[in-house]
Design an enzyme around this catalytic site. Structure first.
Site, PDB file in Angstrom:
ATOM      1  N   SER A   1     -13.522   6.231  -3.069  1.00 43.20           N
ATOM      2  CA  SER A   1     -14.201   6.279  -1.753  1.00 43.20           C
ATOM      3  C   SER A   1     -15.001   7.401  -2.166  1.00 43.20           C
ATOM      4  O   SER A   1     -15.113   8.624  -2.573  1.00 43.20           O
ATOM      5  CB  SER A   1     -12.749   7.079  -0.893  1.00 43.20           C
ATOM      6  OG  SER A   1     -13.350   7.248   0.504  1.00 43.20           O
TER       7      SER A   1
ATOM      8  N   TYR B   1      -4.871  11.085   0.887  1.00 46.18           N
ATOM      9  CA  TYR B   1      -5.734   9.931   0.783  1.00 46.18           C
ATOM     10  C   TYR B   1      -6.582  10.752   0.157  1.00 46.18           C
ATOM     11  O   TYR B   1      -7.463   9.958  -0.975  1.00 46.18           O
ATOM     12  CB  TYR B   1      -6.339   9.731   2.005  1.00 46.18           C
ATOM     13  CG  TYR B   1      -6.958   8.201   1.831  1.00 46.18           C
ATOM     14  CD1 TYR B   1      -6.517   7.177   1.208  1.00 46.18           C
ATOM     15  CD2 TYR B   1      -8.806   9.039   2.231  1.00 46.18           C
ATOM     16  CE1 TYR B   1      -7.771   6.025   1.140  1.00 46.18           C
ATOM     17  CE2 TYR B   1      -9.813   7.155   1.403  1.00 46.18           C
ATOM     18  CZ  TYR B   1      -9.056   5.994   1.403  1.00 46.18           C
ATOM     19  OH  TYR B   1      -9.668   5.011   1.041  1.00 46.18           O
TER      20      TYR B   1
HETATM   21  N1  NAP Z   1     -12.596   0.055   4.366  1.00 49.20           N
HETATM   22  C1  NAP Z   1     -13.108   1.434   3.756  1.00 49.20           C
HETATM   23  O1  NAP Z   1     -14.101   1.785   5.201  1.00 49.20           O
HETATM   24  C2  NAP Z   1     -12.484   1.734   3.510  1.00 49.20           C
HETATM   25  C3  NAP Z   1     -13.830   2.994   2.508  1.00 49.20           C
HETATM   26  C4  NAP Z   1     -13.165   3.420   1.160  1.00 49.20           C
HETATM   27  C5  NAP Z   1     -12.222   3.025   0.325  1.00 49.20           C
HETATM   28  N2  NAP Z   1     -11.482   2.290   0.298  1.00 49.20           N
HETATM   29  C6  NAP Z   1     -10.716   1.396  -0.019  1.00 49.20           C
HETATM   30  O2  NAP Z   1     -10.529   0.629  -0.631  1.00 49.20           O
HETATM   31  C7  NAP Z   1      -9.173  -0.096  -0.917  1.00 49.20           C
HETATM   32  C8  NAP Z   1      -9.230  -1.320  -0.410  1.00 49.20           C
HETATM   33  O3  NAP Z   1      -9.329  -0.792   1.671  1.00 49.20           O
HETATM   34  P1  NAP Z   1      -9.535  -1.999   2.997  1.00 49.20           P
HETATM   35  O4  NAP Z   1      -9.942  -1.106   3.590  1.00 49.20           O
HETATM   36  O5  NAP Z   1      -9.611  -3.909   1.960  1.00 49.20           O
HETATM   37  O6  NAP Z   1      -8.141  -2.073   2.994  1.00 49.20           O
HETATM   38  P2  NAP Z   1      -7.068  -2.986   3.208  1.00 49.20           P
HETATM   39  O7  NAP Z   1      -7.684  -4.448   4.123  1.00 49.20           O
HETATM   40  O8  NAP Z   1      -5.515  -2.645   4.496  1.00 49.20           O
HETATM   41  O9  NAP Z   1      -6.740  -3.939   2.062  1.00 49.20           O
HETATM   42  C9  NAP Z   1      -5.995  -2.958   1.415  1.00 49.20           C
HETATM   43  C10 NAP Z   1      -4.955  -4.147   0.195  1.00 49.20           C
HETATM   44  O10 NAP Z   1      -4.119  -3.047  -0.389  1.00 49.20           O
HETATM   45  C11 NAP Z   1      -3.180  -4.134  -0.668  1.00 49.20           C
HETATM   46  N3  NAP Z   1      -1.580  -2.604  -0.660  1.00 49.20           N
HETATM   47  C12 NAP Z   1      -1.351  -1.893  -0.492  1.00 49.20           C
HETATM   48  N4  NAP Z   1      -0.384  -1.526  -1.009  1.00 49.20           N
HETATM   49  C13 NAP Z   1      -0.103  -1.440  -2.064  1.00 49.20           C
HETATM   50  C14 NAP Z   1       0.665  -1.662  -3.316  1.00 49.20           C
HETATM   51  N5  NAP Z   1       0.867  -0.415  -3.417  1.00 49.20           N
HETATM   52  N6  NAP Z   1       0.519  -2.906  -3.895  1.00 49.20           N
HETATM   53  C15 NAP Z   1      -0.545  -4.030  -3.602  1.00 49.20           C
HETATM   54  N7  NAP Z   1      -0.813  -4.244  -2.933  1.00 49.20           N
HETATM   55  C16 NAP Z   1      -1.214  -3.242  -1.934  1.00 49.20           C
HETATM   56  C17 NAP Z   1      -2.438  -4.123   0.580  1.00 49.20           C
HETATM   57  O11 NAP Z   1      -1.468  -5.435   1.191  1.00 49.20           O
HETATM   58  P3  NAP Z   1      -0.532  -4.951   2.433  1.00 49.20           P
HETATM   59  O12 NAP Z   1      -1.314  -5.494   3.433  1.00 49.20           O
HETATM   60  O13 NAP Z   1       0.541  -6.005   1.768  1.00 49.20           O
HETATM   61  O14 NAP Z   1      -0.050  -3.838   2.129  1.00 49.20           O
HETATM   62  C18 NAP Z   1      -4.137  -4.660   1.323  1.00 49.20           C
HETATM   63  O15 NAP Z   1      -4.022  -6.139   0.820  1.00 49.20           O
HETATM   64  C19 NAP Z   1      -8.434   0.847  -0.314  1.00 49.20           C
HETATM   65  O16 NAP Z   1      -8.271   1.789  -1.717  1.00 49.20           O
HETATM   66  C20 NAP Z   1      -9.050   1.733  -0.205  1.00 49.20           C
HETATM   67  O17 NAP Z   1      -8.715   3.249   0.110  1.00 49.20           O
HETATM   68  C21 NAP Z   1     -11.571   1.683   1.713  1.00 49.20           C
END
Ligand code: NAP
Length: 266
Positions: A151, A164
């Site tokens: 991130s 985080y």
């Molecule tokens: N969106 C942003 O702006 C942003 C910015 C910087 C970094 N990120 C990073 O990008 C990554 C993906 O996030 P996203 O934005 O796509 O959010 P998201 O849509 O909430 O996706 C996160 C995914 O991780 C899964 N997950 C959570 N805990 C888990 C576990 N213990 N084992 C296996 N799967 C698990 C969730 O599954 P469940 O729904 O079943 O829990 C969900 O499918 C994360 O690492 C986040 O920190 C996102």
């Protein structure tokens, strides 16, 4: 041309958001993909069906990445059913936000165990498997590739999200240290550091006009990122196009790191 033809990829947290887009782009680029998910069988199956429509293999596997007892069998299945692994994308992550003085140990531990320990466990299993299977020059110049989804908060402090930001700062030095340890074995390890991407994790930051406009004050490029922006960067980092890149944090953030408060002279 399918740049990842014949390669096998595992994407964690691939049933939604960034993980889903990454899994789809890897499949479109010719890789067989294991779609890891934690909840939501239907969503995972739908992602797998879309990947299979590209003419590659797709498996779904439910596992909590923070649990060693879940992670080890997931990689065993990868080896047994897809024949091994060439690409790991450590994407699963979550937030448990709180003012620091109110943050519970459970909120702290949950975020560290999924965002950091989960990436440790999956990276370790992937490295073990890369080393066991050896070089596969017919598909890649590298023995294996790991892409960590970090991130902008691996470098930007984040009030109200201390757990985080600490987890992502940890991912940065974990990634660089693994990259240093295994570069001589032709294993490449890099991170993608997204800025604000349109996914469920941060819906509150973009789902009203007011919140979107406030968010744009932090984004010099003046648009929110889409999950596909990250998927395309992941394909590049997984392919031989980036063969000389290891230990790098690639910021895909519309310029969020450019101190936007200074864009009019400060
Ligand atoms: N969106 C942003 O702006 C942003 C910015 C910087 C970094 N990120 C990073 O990008 C990554 C993906 O996030 P996203 O934005 O796509 O959010 P998201 O849509 O909430 O996706 C996160 C995914 O991780 C899964 N997950 C959570 N805990 C888990 C576990 N213990 N084992 C296996 N799967 C698990 C969730 O599954 P469940 O729904 O079943 O829990 C969900 O499918 C994360 O690492 C986040 O920190 C996102």
């Amino acid at each position: 041309m399918q740049k990842l033809k014949g390669q096998r990829a595992l994407v964690t947290g691939a049933s939604s958001g960034i993980g889903k887009a990454v899994a789809l782009e890897l499949g479109r680029a010719g890789a067989d993909v294991l779609v890891n998910y934690r909840s939501g069988d239907d969503m995972a199956n739908e992602v797998a069906a879309q990947i299979a429509s590209f003419g590659v293999r797709a498996l779904v596997h439910r596992a909590d990445v923070s649990k060693e007892a879940d992670v080890v069998p997931m990689f065993e299945r990868m080896a047994a059913e897809l024949g091994g692994i060439d690409i790991l994308v450590n994407n699963a992550g979550l937030q448990k936000d709180a003012d620091f003085h109110d943050m519970t140990l459970d909120q702290w531990n949950t975020v560290i165990s999924v965002n950091l320990t989960g990436q440790f466990l999956c990276s370790r299993e992937a490295i073990r498997l890369f080393r066991r299977q050896g070089m596969r020059p017919e598909v890649s110049k590298a023995m294996g590739k790991i892409v960590c989804i970090s991130s902008v908060h691996e470098v930007i402090p984040w009030a109200g999200h201390v757990n985080y930001a600490a987890s992502k700062g940890g991912v940065m030095l974990m990634m660089k240290s693994i990259a240093q340890e295994y570069a001589s074995q032709r294993i490449r390890v890099n991170s993608i550091c997204p800025g604000a991407i349109r996914t469920p994790i941060n819906a509150g930051a973009w789902d009203t006009e007011e919140s979107y406009n406030a968010l744009m004050r932090l984004v010099p490029y003046k648009r929110i990122g889409e999950p596909e922006d990250i998927g395309k960067a992941a394909v590049w980092l997984a392919s031989d196009d980036s063969d000389y890149v290891t230990g790098a944090s690639i910021f895909v953030d519309g310029g969020m790191l450019l101190y936007p408060g200074f864009e009019n002279g400060g």
